[in-house]
Enzyme design. Sequence first.
Site, mmCIF file in Angstrom:
data_model
loop_
_atom_site.group_PDB
_atom_site.id
_atom_site.type_symbol
_atom_site.label_atom_id
_atom_site.label_comp_id
_atom_site.label_asym_id
_atom_site.label_seq_id
_atom_site.Cartn_x
_atom_site.Cartn_y
_atom_site.Cartn_z
ATOM 1 C CG HIS A 1 -1.692 1.208 1.447
ATOM 2 N ND1 HIS A 1 -1.462 2.005 2.539
ATOM 3 C CD2 HIS A 1 -2.652 1.824 0.726
ATOM 4 C CE1 HIS A 1 -2.267 3.058 2.489
ATOM 5 N NE2 HIS A 1 -2.997 2.974 1.406
ATOM 6 C CD GLU A 32 -4.845 5.289 3.554
ATOM 7 O OE1 GLU A 32 -3.704 5.590 3.128
ATOM 8 O OE2 GLU A 32 -5.663 4.628 2.899
ATOM 9 C CD GLU A 83 -2.779 2.832 -3.387
ATOM 10 O OE1 GLU A 83 -3.040 4.038 -3.206
ATOM 11 O OE2 GLU A 83 -3.362 1.907 -2.775
ATOM 12 C CG HIS A 84 -0.017 6.251 -0.344
ATOM 13 N ND1 HIS A 84 -0.412 7.314 0.429
ATOM 14 C CD2 HIS A 84 -1.025 5.348 -0.276
ATOM 15 C CE1 HIS A 84 -1.607 7.057 0.961
ATOM 16 N NE2 HIS A 84 -1.993 5.870 0.554
#
Lengths: 431, 469
Positions: free
Chosen positions: B85, B165, B88-89
């Site tokens: 993840h 997040e 992905e950022h």
Amino acid sequence: MTCCKLWILLLVPLATQVATAGPRVEHWQTTAGARVNFVETRALPILDIQVDFAAGTAREPDGRAGVASLTRKLVELGVAGMDETQIASRLADVGARLSGGVDQDRASVVLRTLSMADKRRPALDMLRAILATPQFPADVFAREKARALAALKESLTKPATLGSRSLWSAMYGSHPYGRQATPESVAALERADVVAFHGQTYTAPRATLAIVGDLSRAEAEAVAEELTAALPAAPGMAAIPVPQLPPASEERIAHPAAQAHLLLGLPALRRGDPDFFPLLVGNYSLGGGGFVSRLVKAVRDQRGLAYSVYSYFQPLAQMGPFRIGLQTKKAQAQEALEVTREVLGRFLAQGPTEEELLAAKQNLIGSFPLRLDSNSKILGSVALIGFYQLPLDYLDRYPENVEKVTLDDIKAAFARRVSPEHLVTVIVAGE
Amino acid sequence: MPTLSPDTTKFYQKRFMPMRQVRLIALLLALITSLPALAETFEKQLPNGLRIIVREDRRAPTVAHMVWYRAGSMDETNGRTGIAHVLEHMMFKGTPGAGPGEFSRRVAAAGGRDNAFTSRDYTAYFQQVPKQKLAEMMQLEADRMRHLTLDPGEFAQEVRVVMEERRLRTEDQPRSLLFEQLTATAFQTHPYRVPVIGWMNDLENLAPEDARHWYDSWYAPNNAYVVVVGDIDHQQAFALAEEHYGPLQARQLPARKPQQEPPQVGVRRLTVKAPAELPVVMMAYKVPVIRDVEQDIDPFALQMLAAVLAGHDAARFSKHLVRAQRLAVEADASYDPTARGPGIFYLHGSPSAGKTRAELEAGLRAEIDAVQQHGVAVDELARAKAQLIAGQIYKLDSMFAQAMEIGQLEAVGISHTQNQRLIEKLQEVTVGQVQAVASKYFRDERLTVAELDPQPLPQAARALSTTAH
């Protein structure tokens, strides 16, 4: 740089050409007095109907906060001759889906059904019954009230909900937009309150229908007549009063959450206001344009303070709010608040740059086809146009209205609408 | 009011299908099979292994463009959870050809919307743009497929964003915490035990080299596929893909170990205490997922069971638990038959005021027991199927939903060409098969139960101060 500027300049007129006209919206009024907006689109065997009533929370009587939402829920839970299970089963049998909800201005009932006559017929019959003969059975009322109360109490433990409620109260005070359901107000509701609210607000003059899909104009007219025939033609309604602007304030709410929630806002914009387009275009650069906006760059990209940070206008029948929001770990709350205020202050003082204005227009005009590339998106737009009585060519003229906005328009509109002396701040779970 | 009265038993015992539903399903099926004319799908594989799947949907002048990588959190290793993840950022943080922020700026300038998402099974990126902009989107995606900068400073900053997040979506969300703990308990060896966003302590200790290693391992054309849905000729889309993605080199991919979960030997239970008002009961039963579309039966029967229990407002949970018994303020069942790893069938809900978590658990179990003992009614199953078929047609209204469906099937190794077969297989499910899966899988040795024990806010949330200035 010269090549890039030129590239941008070339793109804007191109984008304007690309943005095709909106769908053809036809408008009429039913015999009962409900307004109808219709878009025929035949590519898929789907029919969508949205019925909006001026029956949102702003229309609740004093002391009856919570009645709008409960009324909307209950209209589909029992009609003449059928209980809630029969209604839901009949809809499920033909693959139809019922949805909707309530905001400050509107209560919405939305039906999606297949358009073949043998599917559409039973689904429309059910929608007609929901509009014409809701029964509000006493035992269903008691159960749904208990569920609403449970959901409300749960939401009152969440920092995001606590913050949002406090922000609306601070922005609107005793104005109807500041009204919030409380456990006490919901607990005090009686079936008679729902029946009375329904009788007053679910009426033909307060109703607008948006119909989109696989249907001819003649068929749509018949459907609209049939759906609205039994709605009472109760007299018109009083306008929602104009909100007073609040003095600037700062409220802190204790909460054990790991993150602080920061919310800023003030009453700012009415639907149909000429400042809409300058504010829309300007806000794109401030906090509406996602990763290219100033708030995201300053708060997230440059400092890693938050996952989500945004600003937006929510135009309503009367001045709806301008809001800024973000969440950050407790220890960073003050820093994030200072950065946010600085970004806003600079934007208000200087407005966007020429480059930002071009980028905003490119995106808002270029993305126009994406706003209308499905029946459900068209339904949403057409329902909005109908309910707020926006011009029928609103969508057609959207790109040119964006294109016309100048830097001066934006600075002037923000100066008129977003004045720091009226900006309220709420911090939940700050240190 | 419907109640659990004696005629409910009759309801369960009904075994014939009313004509109305038979005709309905036949008609709907015919309709679905005729719809490909409206939305035809084409596929091509480039020499470097990248596959392009194009569905022509000409209703509006827009396209959805997605790039899917077969690498998700289940491919992570201990101590580096969350790296899929975080990467992905980082994909938005620039290449030598397009600096930090440039990707989003150019998508925005194209009038587009873009985002990305990471799951246990895959990582995917998408843009929705006016159709003229497809070539530019492919150029941008191809660039970042192999040329990511991964600047250490940007990395350090972005990991802080991801920790925010995690605070927003998990730490401060009691139900997310409950789900995270439930998953970590139901699975002890399979990597599905790990949350997609990663454990906080792992995030605190991730290094730029971890991102580099992840990127070099999995971001290659032979581990990816492109899905395009919209107003585009498929030959033109293939040509654009060849031009932009074609020059990228295939790479040797790491070996994937099966890491199978050993059999569970008894019920597992856990409790999460967190600030909330409503208690929650979440029951997770280990069940199979689709591995062979033609041979499998149980995953399809489980899907119909979920629909009969909670597929619509008149389904059993709503009718019995929420409305008749008033045992729950909400009750739901969910099951995803597609996954690279093992499957779970969830039953969950919140008890009504005055009812306990134990009473709700007993109520949920009683619903399963009723299916085990009496099966489901033919018209109940038919209703669930009608909903499902209508849902397939409604999906055609959204290009994004169509692209998602194609991408998610491919992610777990099911070809998009089998989508029609999946729907037919669901249609073929019988009441006997639904009863059989209820008996076969809903047993305590497959069950993990998680309960949210709500705690009052330590100090009742209150205004600390209000100042006017």
